[in-house]
Scaffold this motif. Sequence first.
Motif, PDB file in Angstrom:
ATOM      1  N   LEU A  33      -0.822   3.878  -2.696  1.00 49.99           N
ATOM      2  CA  LEU A  33      -1.551   5.104  -2.340  1.00 49.99           C
ATOM      3  C   LEU A  33      -1.614   5.133  -0.818  1.00 49.99           C
ATOM      4  O   LEU A  33      -2.102   4.170  -0.219  1.00 49.99           O
ATOM      5  CB  LEU A  33      -2.960   5.057  -2.931  1.00 49.99           C
ATOM      6  CG  LEU A  33      -3.850   6.293  -2.815  1.00 49.99           C
ATOM      7  CD1 LEU A  33      -3.288   7.451  -3.633  1.00 49.99           C
ATOM      8  CD2 LEU A  33      -5.271   5.966  -3.291  1.00 49.99           C
ATOM      9  N   THR A  34      -1.114   6.199  -0.204  1.00 55.19           N
ATOM     10  CA  THR A  34      -1.076   6.181   1.264  1.00 55.19           C
ATOM     11  C   THR A  34      -2.131   7.076   1.902  1.00 55.19           C
ATOM     12  O   THR A  34      -2.699   6.739   2.931  1.00 55.19           O
ATOM     13  CB  THR A  34       0.311   6.597   1.804  1.00 55.19           C
ATOM     14  OG1 THR A  34       0.623   7.888   1.314  1.00 55.19           O
ATOM     15  CG2 THR A  34       1.369   5.604   1.399  1.00 55.19           C
ATOM     16  N   GLN A  35      -2.423   8.232   1.306  1.00 52.15           N
ATOM     17  CA  GLN A  35      -3.369   9.147   1.935  1.00 52.15           C
ATOM     18  C   GLN A  35      -4.055   9.935   0.849  1.00 52.15           C
ATOM     19  O   GLN A  35      -3.436  10.363  -0.137  1.00 52.15           O
ATOM     20  CB  GLN A  35      -2.642  10.078   2.915  1.00 52.15           C
ATOM     21  CG  GLN A  35      -3.470  10.546   4.095  1.00 52.15           C
ATOM     22  CD  GLN A  35      -4.362  11.742   3.772  1.00 52.15           C
ATOM     23  OE1 GLN A  35      -4.321  12.261   2.696  1.00 52.15           O
ATOM     24  NE2 GLN A  35      -5.188  12.142   4.723  1.00 52.15           N
ATOM     25  N   THR A  36      -5.370  10.142   1.027  1.00 56.42           N
ATOM     26  CA  THR A  36      -6.127  10.828  -0.029  1.00 56.42           C
ATOM     27  C   THR A  36      -6.995  11.948   0.503  1.00 56.42           C
ATOM     28  O   THR A  36      -7.526  12.720  -0.275  1.00 56.42           O
ATOM     29  CB  THR A  36      -7.091   9.832  -0.698  1.00 56.42           C
ATOM     30  OG1 THR A  36      -7.930   9.280   0.320  1.00 56.42           O
ATOM     31  CG2 THR A  36      -6.355   8.730  -1.413  1.00 56.42           C
ATOM     32  N   SER A  37      -7.208  12.017   1.831  1.00 58.94           N
ATOM     33  CA  SER A  37      -8.250  12.811   2.493  1.00 58.94           C
ATOM     34  C   SER A  37      -9.578  12.106   2.272  1.00 58.94           C
ATOM     35  O   SER A  37      -9.730  11.293   1.352  1.00 58.94           O
ATOM     36  CB  SER A  37      -8.343  14.250   2.001  1.00 58.94           C
ATOM     37  OG  SER A  37      -9.258  14.357   0.917  1.00 58.94           O
ATOM     38  N   ASN A  38     -10.520  12.452   3.127  1.00 59.21           N
ATOM     39  CA  ASN A  38     -11.839  11.820   3.027  1.00 59.21           C
ATOM     40  C   ASN A  38     -12.776  12.575   2.094  1.00 59.21           C
ATOM     41  O   ASN A  38     -13.981  12.337   2.083  1.00 59.21           O
ATOM     42  CB  ASN A  38     -12.446  11.676   4.422  1.00 59.21           C
ATOM     43  CG  ASN A  38     -11.845  10.471   5.155  1.00 59.21           C
ATOM     44  OD1 ASN A  38     -11.963   9.338   4.692  1.00 59.21           O
ATOM     45  ND2 ASN A  38     -11.185  10.717   6.265  1.00 59.21           N
TER      46      ASN A  38
ATOM     47  N   SER B  47     -12.275   5.758  -0.863  1.00 60.65           N
ATOM     48  CA  SER B  47     -11.042   5.019  -0.625  1.00 60.65           C
ATOM     49  C   SER B  47     -11.362   3.530  -0.566  1.00 60.65           C
ATOM     50  O   SER B  47     -12.202   3.104   0.226  1.00 60.65           O
ATOM     51  CB  SER B  47     -10.421   5.492   0.696  1.00 60.65           C
ATOM     52  OG  SER B  47      -9.534   4.513   1.192  1.00 60.65           O
TER      53      SER B  47
ATOM     54  N   ASN C 200      -7.239   6.432   6.391  1.00 63.18           N
ATOM     55  CA  ASN C 200      -6.364   6.550   5.203  1.00 63.18           C
ATOM     56  C   ASN C 200      -6.067   5.175   4.617  1.00 63.18           C
ATOM     57  O   ASN C 200      -6.107   4.159   5.317  1.00 63.18           O
ATOM     58  CB  ASN C 200      -5.080   7.328   5.540  1.00 63.18           C
ATOM     59  CG  ASN C 200      -4.198   6.573   6.517  1.00 63.18           C
ATOM     60  OD1 ASN C 200      -3.498   5.633   6.139  1.00 63.18           O
ATOM     61  ND2 ASN C 200      -4.261   6.950   7.787  1.00 63.18           N
ATOM     62  N   PRO C 201      -5.760   5.136   3.309  1.00 68.29           N
ATOM     63  CA  PRO C 201      -5.556   3.841   2.645  1.00 68.29           C
ATOM     64  C   PRO C 201      -4.457   2.992   3.280  1.00 68.29           C
ATOM     65  O   PRO C 201      -4.604   1.770   3.376  1.00 68.29           O
ATOM     66  CB  PRO C 201      -5.179   4.229   1.206  1.00 68.29           C
ATOM     67  CG  PRO C 201      -5.795   5.582   1.013  1.00 68.29           C
ATOM     68  CD  PRO C 201      -5.740   6.258   2.350  1.00 68.29           C
TER      69      PRO C 201
ATOM     70  N   LEU D 230     -12.464  12.070  -0.944  1.00 68.48           N
ATOM     71  CA  LEU D 230     -12.604  11.103  -2.030  1.00 68.48           C
ATOM     72  C   LEU D 230     -12.897   9.718  -1.471  1.00 68.48           C
ATOM     73  O   LEU D 230     -12.640   9.438  -0.310  1.00 68.48           O
ATOM     74  CB  LEU D 230     -11.302  11.072  -2.839  1.00 68.48           C
ATOM     75  CG  LEU D 230     -10.958  12.443  -3.421  1.00 68.48           C
ATOM     76  CD1 LEU D 230      -9.618  12.925  -2.949  1.00 68.48           C
ATOM     77  CD2 LEU D 230     -11.065  12.439  -4.927  1.00 68.48           C
TER      78      LEU D 230
ATOM     79  N   GLN E 226       0.835  -1.200   0.000  1.00 65.46           N
ATOM     80  CA  GLN E 226       0.000   0.000   0.000  1.00 65.46           C
ATOM     81  C   GLN E 226       0.873   1.254   0.000  1.00 65.46           C
ATOM     82  O   GLN E 226       0.506   2.262  -0.605  1.00 65.46           O
ATOM     83  CB  GLN E 226      -0.955  -0.007   1.199  1.00 65.46           C
ATOM     84  CG  GLN E 226      -2.084   1.010   1.087  1.00 65.46           C
ATOM     85  CD  GLN E 226      -2.993   0.792  -0.116  1.00 65.46           C
ATOM     86  OE1 GLN E 226      -3.336  -0.344  -0.437  1.00 65.46           O
ATOM     87  NE2 GLN E 226      -3.345   1.879  -0.803  1.00 65.46           N
TER      88      GLN E 226
END
Length: 392
Positions: free
Chosen positions: A69-74, A78, A281-282, A76, A65
């Motif tokens: 992809l480690t972090q996207t904010s909420n 996931s 987070n992912p 979007l 992971q």
Amino acid sequence: MSKWMEMEKKYYMPTFQRMPVVLVRGQGARVWDEAGREYLDFIGGLAVNSLGHCHPVVARALAEQGQTLTQTSNLLYSVPQVQLAQLLVENSCADKAFFVNSGTEANEGAVKLARRYGHLHLDGAFEVITTFGSFHGRSLAMTAATGQKRFQEPYAPMPSGFVNVEANSIEALKKATTKQTCAVMLEPIQAEGGVIVPPEGYLKQVRDWCDRSGILLILDEIQTGVGRLGSLFGYQLYGIEPDIFTMAKGMGGGVPIGAFLAKTRADVFKAGEHGTTFGGNPLACAVSHAVMEYVLKYDVVGNAQRMGTYLASCLSDLKAGCPSIVEVRGRGLLWAIEFDRDMGEAVMLGCIEKGLLVNKLKPNAVRLIPPLIITRQDVDQAVTALREVIVR
Ligand SMILES: *Cc1c(COP(=O)(O)O)cnc(C)c1O
């Protein structure tokens, strides 16, 4: 004193009473210090390293992971977040999940959810009843929830909205319930507060009382969840279901993540009413998903149950041979050994010399919270070391 200990003294705020060991590596139920000395780890990151240290499943999920992809904010969607939510909902009494970064934050979310419920369905009720000796975290609100003066007094005044009552007394709960009450929050077994196992029938009585009063039952399963007591969740041992429960420690296999989950009845947040930047987070969710999948697929809970039963019998033998032990108590792989005097520190230090890490729970008690993947040989090694230390 090693260089790292000296540097810690110089650069780190002095809030922790550290054990005199600098750990640099871990594998399974074992860890090594800077001099290469090996220890059997019966602290397990304080019930965090459910699969032991550096389990291949955790290491692989972190690497994969971490490169995806480690972090996207909420803001979007996931994928790992949704997958983990599905796995937890399908394997618990809850209908919805929400992810955060720690136990404290999980309890904060649970209490906010209960307060929303109070606003919407209980005429504005907002008070949460908790018990003396409990532990719910270190934020100001969770310090108020934690029924222990030593955590509250340095930071008085406490935020309002919490009532601490006598533990394991249904009468005390009933007396404290008013029109202002929206929920009761309890640990299935008070862990930090001394491994206090409730009397038979207590949690059922609490569930009945909450139903009769129309208030919510929140269970803090941050330490007891994910197999610690020999069942996936603590509430299963007592034949009840909470309206909301929280989890954290064991669910990430060492990676920080927490969650609060709710049944449909209590699933009352609307868009914008709660949020988090890092939570869910992912990276953390992918690791936790891998851990939970492994726990379910390989019956890690069954191992915790079997090793717990074995540990219980070994501890009872230990007590029989050690007059200084006044009580051994616990369930599954969460145990306390209480002494007739303040020898917790001496036992903890003696165990270090014997290559065993145990937690000094109180001046007169130590706690055992090993990884859930321990073997009978590990239990034998730990109990032998404890016996040598305690009887000498
Ligand atoms: C550890 C613990 C907490 C706090 O969790 P943190 O991750 O340290 O914030 C809350 N409740 C219980 C029962 C715990 O054992």
